[in-house]
Design an enzyme around this catalytic site. Structure first.
Site, short mmCIF file in Angstrom:
data_model
loop_
_atom_site.label_atom_id
_atom_site.label_comp_id
_atom_site.label_asym_id
_atom_site.label_seq_id
_atom_site.Cartn_x
_atom_site.Cartn_y
_atom_site.Cartn_z
CE LYS B 44 44.87 38.24 -26.48
NZ LYS B 44 44.85 37.11 -25.39
CB CYS B 62 30.71 47.10 -30.37
SG CYS B 62 30.58 46.15 -31.99
CB CYS B 64 28.16 42.93 -33.64
SG CYS B 64 28.30 44.66 -34.19
CB CYS B 73 27.20 49.33 -29.29
SG CYS B 73 25.81 49.19 -30.16
CG HIS B 77 23.68 45.58 -32.56
ND1 HIS B 77 24.16 46.74 -31.77
CD2 HIS B 77 22.13 45.63 -32.21
CE1 HIS B 77 23.08 47.30 -31.22
NE2 HIS B 77 22.07 46.73 -31.51
S1 FES Z 1 27.05 45.39 -30.89
FE1 FES Z 1 28.43 46.13 -32.45
S2 FES Z 1 27.57 47.98 -33.20
FE2 FES Z 1 26.14 47.23 -31.56
#
Ligand code: FES
Ligand code: FES
Lengths: 95, 95
Positions: B44, B62, B64, B73, B77
């Site tokens: 995890k 991030c 995503c 990030c 995304h």
């Molecule tokens: S939310 Fe994953 S790169 Fe921006």
């Protein structure tokens, strides 16, 4: 057996068949949405946290997009991980 | 047309066929991993941020699972959303 991330990602060691298969599965996953239901009327779900206004010593923020209390984590990542073999978890914010 | 989140999620208004189909697609998505490549040797992936040690006025984290600088990030995304029709974005931390 723990496989170093670089081996999983790259194509530098293609000798082992199971790694090539794992890579294919990963690419397939990338082409699907990861957020099934949160604010789908919004083009992009972005949440802002003011660090100075954290109420608890530790706050968990969801990164699995399955929490019923999004953007907070409610533990739903556990069910998601079990159901899919995934390994996602929250971002912990410490005051 | 923006559809209120509650209609998308629930089964309270099943009269409109396109909403039923959208719901089915969402359920299917839930059964796939959302993290294709980050620390797959870890059961995890949990990251901890100390709010008091934030260096910049605004830091994007991030959600995503496609960032090359995870847990930060890096804008990945955008590509993910374009490729899949998804609507995910980062958690912004303000100092
Ligand atoms: S939310 Fe994953 S790169 Fe921006
Ligand atoms: S509920 Fe989504 S990360 Fe915990």
């Amino acid at each position: 057996v723990a496989v170093p991330q670089q081996q999983r990602r790259g194509g530098t060691r293609s000798g082992r068949a199971f790694q090539v298969r794992a890579e294919s599965a990963e690419v397939a996953t990338t082409s699907a949405p990861i957020n099934p239901s949160i604010k789908k009327d919004s083009d992009k779900v972005v949440d802002t946290v003011l660090a100075g206004e954290l109420s608890k010593p530790l706050t968990a923020y969801c990164r699995c997009w399955r929490s019923g209390t999004f953007p907070l984590c409610d533990g739903s990542h556990v069910k998601h991980n079990k159901a899919t073999g995934d390994n996602v978890g929250p971002l912990l914010l410490k005051k």
